[in-house]
Write an enzyme that holds these catalytic residues in place. Structure first.
Site, PDB file in Angstrom:
ATOM      1  N   HIS A 372       0.733  -1.323   0.050  1.00 35.32           N
ATOM      2  CA  HIS A 372      -0.117   0.016   0.176  1.00 35.32           C
ATOM      3  C   HIS A 372       0.838   1.202  -0.045  1.00 35.32           C
ATOM      4  CE1 HIS A 372      -3.026   3.031   1.981  1.00 35.32           C
ATOM      5  NE2 HIS A 372      -3.471   2.659   0.417  1.00 35.32           N
ATOM      6  N   HIS A 373       0.671   2.212  -0.823  1.00 33.77           N
ATOM      7  CA  HIS A 373       1.163   3.272  -1.094  1.00 33.77           C
ATOM      8  C   HIS A 373       0.263   4.430  -1.056  1.00 33.77           C
ATOM      9  CE1 HIS A 373       5.316   1.869  -3.111  1.00 33.77           C
ATOM     10  NE2 HIS A 373       5.084   1.535  -1.949  1.00 33.77           N
ATOM     11  N   GLU A 374       0.042   5.152   0.006  1.00 31.74           N
ATOM     12  CA  GLU A 374      -0.817   6.213  -0.105  1.00 31.74           C
ATOM     13  C   GLU A 374       0.126   7.515  -0.253  1.00 31.74           C
ATOM     14  OE1 GLU A 374      -4.468   7.169   0.316  1.00 31.74           O
ATOM     15  OE2 GLU A 374      -3.579   8.943  -0.309  1.00 31.74           O
ATOM     16  N   HIS A 452      -6.221   3.884  -6.413  1.00 29.48           N
ATOM     17  CA  HIS A 452      -7.186   4.603  -5.968  1.00 29.48           C
ATOM     18  C   HIS A 452      -7.131   6.099  -6.015  1.00 29.48           C
ATOM     19  CE1 HIS A 452      -9.785   1.735  -3.500  1.00 29.48           C
ATOM     20  NE2 HIS A 452      -8.958   1.082  -4.437  1.00 29.48           N
ATOM     21  N   GLU A 453      -8.115   7.066  -6.166  1.00 29.01           N
ATOM     22  CA  GLU A 453      -8.457   8.219  -6.436  1.00 29.01           C
ATOM     23  C   GLU A 453      -7.675   8.594  -7.796  1.00 29.01           C
ATOM     24  OE1 GLU A 453      -9.219   7.193  -2.819  1.00 29.01           O
ATOM     25  OE2 GLU A 453      -7.151   7.562  -3.244  1.00 29.01           O
ATOM     26  N   GLU A 471      -9.954   2.542  -8.538  1.00 28.47           N
ATOM     27  CA  GLU A 471     -11.197   2.938  -7.716  1.00 28.47           C
ATOM     28  C   GLU A 471     -11.922   3.938  -8.968  1.00 28.47           C
ATOM     29  OE1 GLU A 471     -12.274   4.383  -3.586  1.00 28.47           O
ATOM     30  OE2 GLU A 471     -10.790   5.505  -4.518  1.00 28.47           O
ATOM     31  N   GLU A 477     -16.127   2.284   0.608  1.00 30.04           N
ATOM     32  CA  GLU A 477     -15.694   2.968   1.499  1.00 30.04           C
ATOM     33  C   GLU A 477     -16.637   3.904   2.026  1.00 30.04           C
ATOM     34  OE1 GLU A 477     -11.848   5.314   0.577  1.00 30.04           O
ATOM     35  OE2 GLU A 477     -12.898   5.770  -1.180  1.00 30.04           O
TER      36      GLU A 477
HETATM   37  C1  NOJ Z   1      -9.118   6.112  -0.062  1.00 30.85           C
HETATM   38  C2  NOJ Z   1      -9.125   4.791  -0.779  1.00 30.85           C
HETATM   39  O1  NOJ Z   1      -9.926   4.683  -1.659  1.00 30.85           O
HETATM   40  C3  NOJ Z   1      -9.140   3.775   0.610  1.00 30.85           C
HETATM   41  O2  NOJ Z   1      -9.636   2.539   0.187  1.00 30.85           O
HETATM   42  C4  NOJ Z   1      -8.019   4.124   1.703  1.00 30.85           C
HETATM   43  O3  NOJ Z   1      -8.332   3.187   2.848  1.00 30.85           O
HETATM   44  C5  NOJ Z   1      -7.567   5.340   2.041  1.00 30.85           C
HETATM   45  N1  NOJ Z   1      -7.786   6.396   0.835  1.00 30.85           N
HETATM   46  C6  NOJ Z   1      -6.448   5.316   2.596  1.00 30.85           C
HETATM   47  O4  NOJ Z   1      -5.383   5.194   1.809  1.00 30.85           O
HETATM   48 CA    CA Z   2     -11.287   6.688  -2.603  1.00 35.88          CA
END
Ligand code: NOJ
Ligand code: CA
Length: 685
Positions: A372-374, A452-453, A471, A477
């Site tokens: 996971h890379h946020e 995502h995003e 996503e 979510e």
């Molecule tokens: C938004 C993502 O859509 C979600 O799945 C994730 O848990 C959060 N960001 C944190 O990264």
């Molecule tokens: Ca999202």
């Protein structure tokens, strides 16, 4: 070929006007170009009736002559294609690419200079066209003038989400007359008076800005490109080609789903052998954060601990899942992580997460750690660390990374060449380039990316099959309590809009529908009485078939699946890679029925079929002829349907699981409760 030459007078000069047409292989769709008035334009007819009225083509530039008026049209070439190609993974293994092509040239009537070439492909399921502009030196596009002028603007219905908005693609769909659309993201779906459906979108968005549709008068829309931080729409060096502008056309709503136009307009696979890109199912330390059982950041409730991850991995191994996603493992989450993107490290774990140990444990029990890379929109912070982050995951045997770009509107942070921080949209040119750079770089490390995003999907999975999902819409979510949840119509809306663009990591499968409302953050989003998934359990199962993705999450907590082993069996059985898919019935935002045949692979024989049916807030009965099944084959239909007493508000858990023998000549009657659905496995006997 049709070439009509007319004579008309313009500014006292006699000029010849040309009209050129190209039709679909089945002759139902005709695309016609003309230079017969001041503006160069095109129009589209379906079964002899206009669906797109004359619509302008061209560009305006900064510091260069605009290319959209007083242009003369001439034919360059024509060709046809009818071939079949194979997807390494997908909703359909074999895809037919069948079209007629026309390439034309527009030249300036005054100075005779080349304006642009337009390449048009007309398929049986719609049209695609793109520009080639010959230029030397820098070009700054101030405006793309492409229009889509939709017929029946007062009476036709559009299904759309805002473009370039605060929440990116994460909006509820609006259903309005075409003339009431504002700025819409694509795909935008339209139902005309005749029942014909259109979806306007783009294919192969590379080194360009994402296109939204800006309504002008009546049903006339102009391409509106997400601006760069410097206000220019797109910067190019020398000659360039735009993404394809696409219009899917179908006689009914399911016809839009049964179309591969966007994929056909993308380049073939550039990665070669992609055996390392693996579809599959996963669970994750994820929903727990959204419902505030765990935190991403450090502390007592930290979700990503070594111990918790090992527990999830053991659960995954026991129930046949391929991977465990772990969010909040890396430093940078403490405090307001949405604002503090530059604090994220992509290599440093929190002290209570032993990444080596969990990866080792995964190997022992046969479950992959999912990375996971946020970034919270910190493009430069991520790019500076990206390769190190990939190296770490590659060394640990990770195959997939979920990335995240939580940032609102024009606020993704990117340092320009002078080191000045700029703020960008998710779909502005440099961010579009970042997403692809991320995917291409990941391929060098044998990693697949689930963004995502993300910028919207335009079919690039064909060219880069390691771009495994995105996503780019309002997912599950939103049902966790921190926002107004998705209403029951949301999934039957997604099926005919967002899902036309490509796979979505929606994350279905919430089984506990009684969790207490969470605290905080909800007022501004509109607290409702039901701050939880507005669904029955059967609908949660049907989403695994309706919402296509090669990677599907079982999103709920392991303990909630352990409590309901019978419906959980469907999630364990359902594959995520398909031989073929067929949308059988549906209306946009009302209901949808989709059947898919599993692809022969590992544990799957390739003989079984699956079906998902989902309805909005209305209960309904659907009759489903099973003629898609193989003739002469008997199947055990394992049916998971809404129980007699189900009520999504008061009793969402009532589910009836029955088994019956069926063949292709049977018809099933499915009763879908309000906000309900049905999921079926047809097991070949
Ligand atoms: C938004 C993502 O859509 C979600 O799945 C994730 O848990 C959060 N960001 C944190 O990264
Ligand atoms: Ca999202």
């Amino acid at each position: 070929m049709r070439l009509a030459l007319l004579l008309f007078a313009l500014l006292g000069l006699s000029v010849q006007a040309a009209e050129l047409s190209v039709s679909s292989p089945d002759d139902n769709i005709t695309f016609t170009l003309s230079d017969s008035d001041t503006y160069s334009h095109y129009q589209v007819k379906y079964n002899g009736k206009p669906v797109i009225r004359p619509s302008r083509l061209g560009f305006a530039f900064e510091k260069a002559k605009p290319l959209y008026r007083d242009l003369a049209l001439t034919e360059v070439s024509r060709s046809s294609e009818d071939s079949t190609w194979e997807q390494p993974w997908g909703e359909q293994r074999l895809i037919r690419n069948h079209y007629n092509e026309l390439i034309v040239k527009f030249t300036d009537r005054q100075d005779k200079g080349n304006a642009f070439r337009l390449q048009v492909r007309v398929f049986n399921d719609g049209v695609g066209f793109r520009y080639h502009v010959d230029a030397t030196g820098p070009r700054a596009i101030a405006r793309e003038m492409t229009e889509f002028s939709i017929v029946d603007s007062h009476t036709a219905t559009a299904y759309w989400i805002p473009g370039q908005g605060y929440d990116r693609q994460e909006y509820l769909y609006r259903e309005t007359p075409v003339q009431d659309v504002m700025l819409a993201s694509t795909p935008m779906t339209v139902k005309l008076d005749t029942g014909v459906h259109l979806a306007i979108h783009e294919a192969a968005l590379v080194d360009y800005a994402g296109m939204s549709l800006d309504r002008q008068n009546l049903g006339r829309f102009e391409a509106n490109l997400a601006p760069r931080a410097d206000g220019v729409k797109v910067r190019k060096q020398g000659s360039f080609t735009t993404p394809w502008r696409t219009i899917q056309i179908a006689s009914d709503a399911p016809g839009l789903i049964n179309s591969y136009l966007t994929l056909n307009l993308n380049e073939p696979n550039k990665l070669g052998d992609v055996d390392w890109v693996n579809p599959g199912k996963y669970i994750g330390i994820w929903w727990g954060m959204h419902i505030q059982k765990y935190t991403w950041g450090s502390g007592d409730k930290h979700g990503a601990t070594t111990e918790n991850t090992i527990r999830y991995m053991d659960f995954a191994a026991k129930h046949g899942f391929d991977g465990v996603l772990v969010e909040g493992w890396n430093t940078g989450w403490d405090g307001d992580w949405i604002q503090n993107s530059e604090l994220f490290s992509f290599t440093e774990s929190y002290p209570d997460f032993d990444i080596e140990k969990v990866a080792e444990h995964g190997k022992k029990v046969g479950v992959k750690l999912i990375g996971h890379h946020e970034t919270s929109g910190g493009i430069t912070n991520y790019e500076e660390q990206m390769e190190d982050g990939f190296k770490l995951y590659e060394r640990l045997g990770v195959e997939q990374i979920k990335t995240g770009y939580v940032a609102h509107g024009q606020s993704l942070k990117r340092k320009d060449d002078n080191g000045i921080m700029r703020f960008e949209y998710t779909d502005s040119q440099d961010v579009v380039n970042h997403f692809l750079h991320n995917v291409k770089t990941a391929a060098n490390y044998g990693l697949s990316i689930n963004t995502h995003e993300s910028v919207k999907d335009t079919g690039l999975r064909r060219t880069y099959p390691n771009w495994i999902a995105r996503e780019s819409a309002r997912g599950q979510e939103y049902n966790s309590g921190w926002a107004a949840p998705n209403p029951p119509e949301h999934v039957p809306m997604l099926a005919f809009t967002r899902m036309l663009s490509g796979p979505m990591d929606f994350t279905p499968g919430i089984f506990d529908l009684d969790y207490p409302p969470i605290k905080g953050g909800t007022e501004e989003h509109g607290v409702t009485e039901y701050m939880r998934p507005q669904t029955t359990i059967a609908k949660q199962l049907a989403e695994y078939v309706v919402i296509y993705s090669p990677i599907q999450m079982a999103a709920d907590l392991p303990e909630n699946y352990e409590e309901k082993p019978e419906p959980f069996q469907f999630i364990k059985d359902v594959p995520t890679d398909w031989e073929q898919s067929v949308a059988l019935q549906g209306e946009v935002g009302d209901f949808v029925v989709i059947a898919r045949q599993e692809k022969a692979h590992r544990d799957y024989t390739g003989k079984d079929w699956y079906l998902g049916a989902i309805t909005n807030e209305e209960s309904r009965t659907v009759e489903v002829p099973l003629s898609f099944l193989e003739k002469g084959q008997t199947y055990e239909a394992q049916i998971y349907q809404d129980g007699e007493k189900v009520d999504w508000k008061t009793n969402p858990y009532d589910i009836e699981i029955i088994s019956k023998k069926v063949t292709a000549s049977d018809t099933l009657t499915l009763k879908l409760a309000a906000a309900g659905g049905a999921a079926i496995r047809f097991r070949a006997m």
